[in-house]
Structure formats: structure tokens, C-alpha cells
Design a protein around this motif. Structure first.
Motif, PDB file in Angstrom:
ATOM      1  N   THR A   7      26.006  27.619  42.056  1.00  0.00           N
ATOM      2  CA  THR A   7      26.587  28.670  41.231  1.00  0.00           C
ATOM      3  C   THR A   7      28.108  28.591  41.268  1.00  0.00           C
ATOM      4  OG1 THR A   7      26.504  30.230  43.074  1.00  0.00           O
ATOM      5  CG2 THR A   7      24.667  30.275  41.558  1.00  0.00           C
ATOM      6  N   ILE A   8      28.693  29.077  40.183  1.00  0.00           N
ATOM      7  CA  ILE A   8      30.144  29.168  40.078  1.00  0.00           C
ATOM      8  C   ILE A   8      30.542  30.551  40.582  1.00  0.00           C
ATOM      9  CG2 ILE A   8      32.093  29.192  38.450  1.00  0.00           C
ATOM     10  CD1 ILE A   8      30.682  26.444  38.676  1.00  0.00           C
ATOM     11  N   TYR A   9      31.683  30.635  41.246  1.00  0.00           N
ATOM     12  CA  TYR A   9      32.200  31.935  41.686  1.00  0.00           C
ATOM     13  C   TYR A   9      33.705  31.949  41.485  1.00  0.00           C
ATOM     14  CZ  TYR A   9      33.566  29.484  45.943  1.00  0.00           C
ATOM     15  OH  TYR A   9      34.137  28.616  46.829  1.00  0.00           O
ATOM     16  N   VAL A  10      34.265  33.154  41.387  1.00  0.00           N
ATOM     17  CA  VAL A  10      35.703  33.319  41.167  1.00  0.00           C
ATOM     18  C   VAL A  10      36.224  34.332  42.177  1.00  0.00           C
ATOM     19  CG1 VAL A  10      37.504  33.995  39.532  1.00  0.00           C
ATOM     20  CG2 VAL A  10      35.444  32.823  38.696  1.00  0.00           C
ATOM     21  N   VAL A  11      37.318  33.973  42.832  1.00  0.00           N
ATOM     22  CA  VAL A  11      37.965  34.840  43.813  1.00  0.00           C
ATOM     23  C   VAL A  11      39.337  35.226  43.285  1.00  0.00           C
ATOM     24  CG1 VAL A  11      38.922  34.955  46.158  1.00  0.00           C
ATOM     25  CG2 VAL A  11      36.781  33.713  45.744  1.00  0.00           C
ATOM     26  N   GLU A  12      39.657  36.500  43.371  1.00  0.00           N
ATOM     27  CA  GLU A  12      41.007  36.915  43.032  1.00  0.00           C
ATOM     28  C   GLU A  12      41.900  36.633  44.232  1.00  0.00           C
ATOM     29  OE1 GLU A  12      43.570  40.807  41.743  1.00  0.00           O
ATOM     30  OE2 GLU A  12      41.628  40.457  40.761  1.00  0.00           O
ATOM     31  N   LEU A  13      43.067  36.091  43.948  1.00  0.00           N
ATOM     32  CA  LEU A  13      44.047  35.775  44.975  1.00  0.00           C
ATOM     33  C   LEU A  13      45.217  36.751  44.874  1.00  0.00           C
ATOM     34  CD1 LEU A  13      44.221  31.916  44.328  1.00  0.00           C
ATOM     35  CD2 LEU A  13      42.835  33.087  46.057  1.00  0.00           C
ATOM     36  N   SER A  14      45.858  36.993  45.990  1.00  0.00           N
ATOM     37  CA  SER A  14      47.087  37.782  45.978  1.00  0.00           C
ATOM     38  C   SER A  14      48.115  37.027  45.143  1.00  0.00           C
ATOM     39  CB  SER A  14      47.599  37.942  47.406  1.00  0.00           C
ATOM     40  OG  SER A  14      48.938  38.347  47.408  1.00  0.00           O
ATOM     41  N   LYS A  15      48.914  37.744  44.359  1.00  0.00           N
ATOM     42  CA  LYS A  15      49.942  37.085  43.544  1.00  0.00           C
ATOM     43  C   LYS A  15      51.013  36.419  44.404  1.00  0.00           C
ATOM     44  CE  LYS A  15      49.456  39.334  39.117  1.00  0.00           C
ATOM     45  NZ  LYS A  15      50.143  40.007  38.027  1.00  0.00           N
ATOM     46  N   LEU A  38      43.711  33.286  40.461  1.00  0.00           N
ATOM     47  CA  LEU A  38      42.290  33.127  40.754  1.00  0.00           C
ATOM     48  C   LEU A  38      41.998  31.786  41.420  1.00  0.00           C
ATOM     49  CD1 LEU A  38      40.883  34.198  37.263  1.00  0.00           C
ATOM     50  CD2 LEU A  38      41.107  35.652  39.297  1.00  0.00           C
ATOM     51  N   TYR A  39      40.875  31.754  42.121  1.00  0.00           N
ATOM     52  CA  TYR A  39      40.306  30.517  42.660  1.00  0.00           C
ATOM     53  C   TYR A  39      38.921  30.384  42.051  1.00  0.00           C
ATOM     54  CZ  TYR A  39      38.122  27.253  45.920  1.00  0.00           C
ATOM     55  OH  TYR A  39      37.464  26.180  46.474  1.00  0.00           O
ATOM     56  N   VAL A  40      38.592  29.224  41.507  1.00  0.00           N
ATOM     57  CA  VAL A  40      37.263  28.975  40.962  1.00  0.00           C
ATOM     58  C   VAL A  40      36.589  27.934  41.845  1.00  0.00           C
ATOM     59  CG1 VAL A  40      35.941  28.143  38.981  1.00  0.00           C
ATOM     60  CG2 VAL A  40      38.012  29.493  38.611  1.00  0.00           C
ATOM     61  N   GLY A  41      35.368  28.238  42.266  1.00  0.00           N
ATOM     62  CA  GLY A  41      34.631  27.304  43.102  1.00  0.00           C
ATOM     63  C   GLY A  41      33.172  27.249  42.698  1.00  0.00           C
ATOM     64  N   MET A  42      32.442  26.351  43.328  1.00  0.00           N
ATOM     65  CA  MET A  42      30.997  26.294  43.128  1.00  0.00           C
ATOM     66  C   MET A  42      30.357  26.164  44.493  1.00  0.00           C
ATOM     67  SD  MET A  42      29.255  23.263  43.509  1.00  0.00           S
ATOM     68  CE  MET A  42      29.849  21.789  44.299  1.00  0.00           C
ATOM     69  N   THR A  43      29.127  26.672  44.605  1.00  0.00           N
ATOM     70  CA  THR A  43      28.463  26.699  45.899  1.00  0.00           C
ATOM     71  C   THR A  43      26.950  26.679  45.768  1.00  0.00           C
ATOM     72  OG1 THR A  43      28.294  27.925  47.988  1.00  0.00           O
ATOM     73  CG2 THR A  43      28.494  29.247  45.972  1.00  0.00           C
ATOM     74  N   TYR A  74      45.052  33.742  50.846  1.00  0.00           N
ATOM     75  CA  TYR A  74      45.404  34.655  49.760  1.00  0.00           C
ATOM     76  C   TYR A  74      44.217  35.335  49.068  1.00  0.00           C
ATOM     77  CZ  TYR A  74      49.800  32.180  50.284  1.00  0.00           C
ATOM     78  OH  TYR A  74      50.947  31.626  50.806  1.00  0.00           O
ATOM     79  N   GLY A  75      42.990  34.935  49.411  1.00  0.00           N
ATOM     80  CA  GLY A  75      41.817  35.515  48.751  1.00  0.00           C
ATOM     81  C   GLY A  75      41.662  37.000  49.068  1.00  0.00           C
ATOM     82  N   THR A  76      41.452  37.804  48.022  1.00  0.00           N
ATOM     83  CA  THR A  76      41.307  39.245  48.233  1.00  0.00           C
ATOM     84  C   THR A  76      39.868  39.699  48.032  1.00  0.00           C
ATOM     85  OG1 THR A  76      42.029  39.692  45.969  1.00  0.00           O
ATOM     86  CG2 THR A  76      43.703  39.795  47.691  1.00  0.00           C
ATOM     87  N   TYR A  77      39.232  39.284  46.943  1.00  0.00           N
ATOM     88  CA  TYR A  77      37.835  39.652  46.717  1.00  0.00           C
ATOM     89  C   TYR A  77      37.247  38.825  45.586  1.00  0.00           C
ATOM     90  CZ  TYR A  77      40.350  42.681  43.433  1.00  0.00           C
ATOM     91  OH  TYR A  77      41.204  43.168  42.483  1.00  0.00           O
ATOM     92  N   LEU A  78      35.910  38.884  45.482  1.00  0.00           N
ATOM     93  CA  LEU A  78      35.202  38.181  44.419  1.00  0.00           C
ATOM     94  C   LEU A  78      35.387  38.913  43.099  1.00  0.00           C
ATOM     95  CD1 LEU A  78      31.905  37.412  46.336  1.00  0.00           C
ATOM     96  CD2 LEU A  78      33.500  35.705  45.442  1.00  0.00           C
ATOM     97  N   ARG A  79      35.346  38.168  41.994  1.00  0.00           N
ATOM     98  CA  ARG A  79      35.458  38.733  40.647  1.00  0.00           C
ATOM     99  C   ARG A  79      34.185  38.412  39.846  1.00  0.00           C
ATOM    100  NH1 ARG A  79      40.512  39.735  38.339  1.00  0.00           N
ATOM    101  NH2 ARG A  79      39.195  40.351  36.594  1.00  0.00           N
ATOM    102  N   PRO A  80      33.060  39.076  40.174  1.00  0.00           N
ATOM    103  CA  PRO A  80      31.786  38.769  39.513  1.00  0.00           C
ATOM    104  C   PRO A  80      31.822  38.880  37.987  1.00  0.00           C
ATOM    105  CG  PRO A  80      31.493  40.493  41.177  1.00  0.00           C
ATOM    106  CD  PRO A  80      32.940  40.126  41.156  1.00  0.00           C
ATOM    107  N   SER A  81      32.674  39.740  37.448  1.00  0.00           N
ATOM    108  CA  SER A  81      32.734  39.880  35.984  1.00  0.00           C
ATOM    109  C   SER A  81      33.193  38.581  35.315  1.00  0.00           C
ATOM    110  CB  SER A  81      33.661  41.023  35.583  1.00  0.00           C
ATOM    111  OG  SER A  81      34.993  40.742  35.969  1.00  0.00           O
ATOM    112  N   LEU A  82      33.809  37.697  36.077  1.00  0.00           N
ATOM    113  CA  LEU A  82      34.273  36.423  35.527  1.00  0.00           C
ATOM    114  C   LEU A  82      33.278  35.282  35.730  1.00  0.00           C
ATOM    115  CD1 LEU A  82      38.033  36.603  36.580  1.00  0.00           C
ATOM    116  CD2 LEU A  82      37.053  37.048  34.317  1.00  0.00           C
ATOM    117  N   TYR A  83      32.171  35.533  36.480  1.00  0.00           N
ATOM    118  CA  TYR A  83      31.208  34.450  36.692  1.00  0.00           C
ATOM    119  C   TYR A  83      29.742  34.845  36.585  1.00  0.00           C
ATOM    120  CZ  TYR A  83      30.926  36.164  41.548  1.00  0.00           C
ATOM    121  OH  TYR A  83      30.761  36.927  42.676  1.00  0.00           O
TER     122      TYR A  83
END
Length: 116
Positions: A7-15, A38-43, A74-83
């Protein structure tokens, strides 16, 4: 045995990542600071499990670091609305290709994006 899904996932990063990390800045030369970083990854794990691996600096059984330093720092939380709308993939190759495409699409939308 069930087939592994990716699956693809997206993490919001601190600016702060944009000002503190030269490689991130270089990868996002058109970023104007309006949208998030943002950080985009797959897992093959759940996005939540993978995010926790990043945040704890997880290492493989052989001792290799498999966490992204950018997400760890810098990761703050997941952004499920983007994946959440992206279906899982049956092969790692398909997922890697999709990860690259999604990172590119998000960058085009005005986000600053990092992916591996």
C-alpha cells in the motif's frame, strides 16, 4: 498463504524540513510554502505500523536501517485523505512505480514531496 499486498501511504512533515534539509529543498525547487511538506512511501505493513517504524528508527533483522531519516526527524502524522483512495498493489514493482507517480502528482499540486 495470502499474497503480500503493498500500500501507498503519505506522511505530513514539519515545514522545518524545507529550511533544514538541503536535499529536500533541492528536490522541491518550485515549492512556495503554501501547502504542506509530505513523504510518500509504500509498505507491506499497515501505514500506521510503517509510520511507527520510521519514527523509532527501525532496523531490519540484519541491522540495516529501514526508516527514513526525514520521517524520523520531521514526520508529524499520516495523511490518509491523500492515500486511502489508492488500491493496494500485488507486486513491489507496481507499488514503487505508483509511489513515484503519486509523489510527482502531489508535487504538481504544490506540495513539497520526498519519496525513496
Amino acid at each position: 498463504m495470502p499474497k503480500t499486498l503493498y500500500t501507498i501511504y503519505v506522511v505530513e512533515l514539519s515545514k522545518r524540513v524545507f529550511t533544514a534539509n538541503a536535499k529536500f529543498r533541492k528536490a522541491n525547487p518550485h515549492y512556495h510554502g503554501v501547502l504542506e511538506c509530505l513523504y510518500v512511501g509504500m509498505t507491506s505493513k499497515t501505514p500506521k505500523e510503517r509510520f511507527m517504524q520510521h519514527k523509532t528508527g527501525h532496523r531490519s533483522k540484519k541491522g540495516y536501517k529501514i526508516a527514513s531519516k526525514i520521517v524520523e526527524t520531521y514526520g508529524t502524522y499520516l495523511r490518509p485523505s491523500l492515500y486511502n483512495h489508492i488500491d493496494p498493489f500485488f507486486t513491489r514493482t507496481e507499488a514503487l512505480k505508483a509511489e513515484e507517480q503519486i509523489a510527482l502528482e502531489l508535487r504538481r499540486e504544490g506540495y513539497a514531496v520526498w519519496s525513496n
